[in-house]
Design a protein around this motif. Structure first.
Motif, PDB file in Angstrom:
ATOM      1  N   THR A  41      -6.545  -2.085  -0.609  1.00 27.39           N
ATOM      2  CA  THR A  41      -6.003  -1.315  -1.732  1.00 27.39           C
ATOM      3  C   THR A  41      -5.499   0.042  -1.258  1.00 27.39           C
ATOM      4  OG1 THR A  41      -8.095  -0.206  -2.253  1.00 27.39           O
ATOM      5  CG2 THR A  41      -7.698  -2.359  -3.313  1.00 27.39           C
ATOM      6  N   ASP A  42      -4.725   0.692  -2.125  1.00 29.60           N
ATOM      7  CA  ASP A  42      -4.272   2.059  -1.853  1.00 29.60           C
ATOM      8  C   ASP A  42      -5.469   2.970  -1.595  1.00 29.60           C
ATOM      9  OD1 ASP A  42      -1.725   1.099  -2.485  1.00 29.60           O
ATOM     10  OD2 ASP A  42      -1.583   2.189  -4.381  1.00 29.60           O
ATOM     11  N   ARG A  43      -6.504   2.816  -2.409  1.00 24.25           N
ATOM     12  CA  ARG A  43      -7.687   3.675  -2.283  1.00 24.25           C
ATOM     13  C   ARG A  43      -8.392   3.449  -0.953  1.00 24.25           C
ATOM     14  NH1 ARG A  43     -11.900   4.481  -7.168  1.00 24.25           N
ATOM     15  NH2 ARG A  43      -9.902   4.705  -8.202  1.00 24.25           N
ATOM     16  N   ASP A  44      -8.483   2.197  -0.494  1.00 25.34           N
ATOM     17  CA  ASP A  44      -9.089   1.917   0.813  1.00 25.34           C
ATOM     18  C   ASP A  44      -8.315   2.618   1.926  1.00 25.34           C
ATOM     19  OD1 ASP A  44     -10.996   0.254  -0.369  1.00 25.34           O
ATOM     20  OD2 ASP A  44      -9.877  -1.580   0.080  1.00 25.34           O
ATOM     21  N   ILE A  46       0.853  -1.181   0.000  1.00 26.22           N
ATOM     22  CA  ILE A  46       0.000   0.000   0.000  1.00 26.22           C
ATOM     23  C   ILE A  46       0.891   1.233   0.000  1.00 26.22           C
ATOM     24  CG2 ILE A  46      -1.685   1.344   1.345  1.00 26.22           C
ATOM     25  CD1 ILE A  46      -2.890  -1.255   0.244  1.00 26.22           C
ATOM     26  N   GLU A  47       0.559   2.208  -0.868  1.00 29.42           N
ATOM     27  CA  GLU A  47       1.286   3.475  -0.866  1.00 29.42           C
ATOM     28  C   GLU A  47       0.297   4.618  -1.019  1.00 29.42           C
ATOM     29  OE1 GLU A  47       5.221   5.557  -2.799  1.00 29.42           O
ATOM     30  OE2 GLU A  47       4.107   4.138  -4.041  1.00 29.42           O
ATOM     31  N   ILE A  48       0.430   5.582  -0.127  1.00 36.64           N
ATOM     32  CA  ILE A  48      -0.376   6.795  -0.188  1.00 36.64           C
ATOM     33  C   ILE A  48       0.560   7.990  -0.101  1.00 36.64           C
ATOM     34  CG2 ILE A  48      -2.467   5.750   0.766  1.00 36.64           C
ATOM     35  CD1 ILE A  48      -1.687   7.119   3.477  1.00 36.64           C
ATOM     36  N   TYR A  49       0.020   9.160  -0.416  1.00 32.39           N
ATOM     37  CA  TYR A  49       0.782  10.397  -0.343  1.00 32.39           C
ATOM     38  C   TYR A  49       0.021  11.403   0.502  1.00 32.39           C
ATOM     39  CZ  TYR A  49       3.711   8.579  -4.057  1.00 32.39           C
ATOM     40  OH  TYR A  49       4.567   7.808  -4.783  1.00 32.39           O
ATOM     41  N   LEU A  50       0.753  12.112   1.354  1.00 33.63           N
ATOM     42  CA  LEU A  50       0.179  13.086   2.260  1.00 33.63           C
ATOM     43  C   LEU A  50       1.141  14.263   2.354  1.00 33.63           C
ATOM     44  CD1 LEU A  50      -2.078  13.516   4.494  1.00 33.63           C
ATOM     45  CD2 LEU A  50      -0.440  12.512   6.102  1.00 33.63           C
ATOM     46  N   LYS A  51       0.612  15.481   2.450  1.00 35.80           N
ATOM     47  CA  LYS A  51       1.501  16.634   2.611  1.00 35.80           C
ATOM     48  C   LYS A  51       2.323  16.451   3.878  1.00 35.80           C
ATOM     49  CE  LYS A  51      -0.816  20.116  -0.061  1.00 35.80           C
ATOM     50  NZ  LYS A  51      -1.521  21.406  -0.060  1.00 35.80           N
ATOM     51  N   ALA A  68     -10.583  10.289   5.942  1.00 34.19           N
ATOM     52  CA  ALA A  68     -11.705  10.441   6.870  1.00 34.19           C
ATOM     53  C   ALA A  68     -11.204  10.590   8.309  1.00 34.19           C
ATOM     54  CB  ALA A  68     -12.649   9.242   6.765  1.00 34.19           C
ATOM     55  N   GLY A  69     -10.129   9.890   8.633  1.00 32.76           N
ATOM     56  CA  GLY A  69      -9.621   9.896  10.002  1.00 32.76           C
ATOM     57  C   GLY A  69      -8.930  11.169  10.422  1.00 32.76           C
ATOM     58  N   ILE A  70      -8.183  11.793   9.504  1.00 36.64           N
ATOM     59  CA  ILE A  70      -7.454  13.015   9.879  1.00 36.64           C
ATOM     60  C   ILE A  70      -7.979  14.249   9.154  1.00 36.64           C
ATOM     61  CG2 ILE A  70      -5.373  11.717  10.490  1.00 36.64           C
ATOM     62  CD1 ILE A  70      -4.077  12.785   7.906  1.00 36.64           C
ATOM     63  N   ASN A  71      -8.997  14.064   8.308  1.00 34.26           N
ATOM     64  CA  ASN A  71      -9.629  15.165   7.582  1.00 34.26           C
ATOM     65  C   ASN A  71      -8.622  15.967   6.757  1.00 34.26           C
ATOM     66  OD1 ASN A  71     -11.926  16.498   6.730  1.00 34.26           O
ATOM     67  ND2 ASN A  71     -11.774  18.056   8.330  1.00 34.26           N
ATOM     68  N   ARG A  72      -7.799  15.254   6.006  1.00 30.03           N
ATOM     69  CA  ARG A  72      -6.799  15.854   5.106  1.00 30.03           C
ATOM     70  C   ARG A  72      -6.882  15.167   3.755  1.00 30.03           C
ATOM     71  NH1 ARG A  72      -5.477  20.363   7.838  1.00 30.03           N
ATOM     72  NH2 ARG A  72      -4.808  19.854   9.947  1.00 30.03           N
TER      73      ARG A  72
END
Length: 127
Positions: free
Chosen positions: A75-78, A6-11, A85-89
């Protein structure tokens, strides 16, 4: 279909919020020290899941990579949905699994996920 990792991107300015959220909702997070722009660790969910955070992976966006198919998300999307939803970002992820053999046509197609919804976009990253 469950993805192999799983890979996601966050500021980058929201990484502490992410790790706090993971700690509360997914399992214990053990992170080593920053070595340059990379920080490695483990998410202790049902099993130990290797975790790597890379700052400046795409401009101000950090990559968060869970190197296991045994994550709490299929999945990445999940994962992006859950974190957004959890951190509202805003969280970004690929629109689906992509491999080099698939060519470059959809390599820049991404998903923006927020608590309000999802939107596909082209993330033209500079090499």
């Amino acid at each position: 279909m469950r993805q192999p990792d799983i890979e996601i991107y966050l500021k980058e300015e929201f990484l502490d919020e992410l790790t706090d959220w993971l700690q509360q909702h997914a399992g214990d997070v053990e992170l080593g020290p920053w070595r340059g722009d990379i920080r490695r660790g483990v998410l202790q969910a049902d099993t130990a899941i290797p975790l790597m955070i890379v700052r400046k992976a795409a401009g101000r966006w950090a990559s968060i990579w869970f190197d296991s198919q045994a994550t709490p998300w299929a999945t990445d999307r999940d994962c992006a949905r859950s974190v957004a939803a959890g951190i509202n970002r805003e969280v970004r992820c690929s629109i689906g699994g992509w491999e080099e053999e698939q060519g470059e046509a959809n390599a820049d197609s991404w998903m923006k996920v927020t608590a309000e919804g999802e939107e596909e976009f082209v993330w033209a990253q500079k090499s």
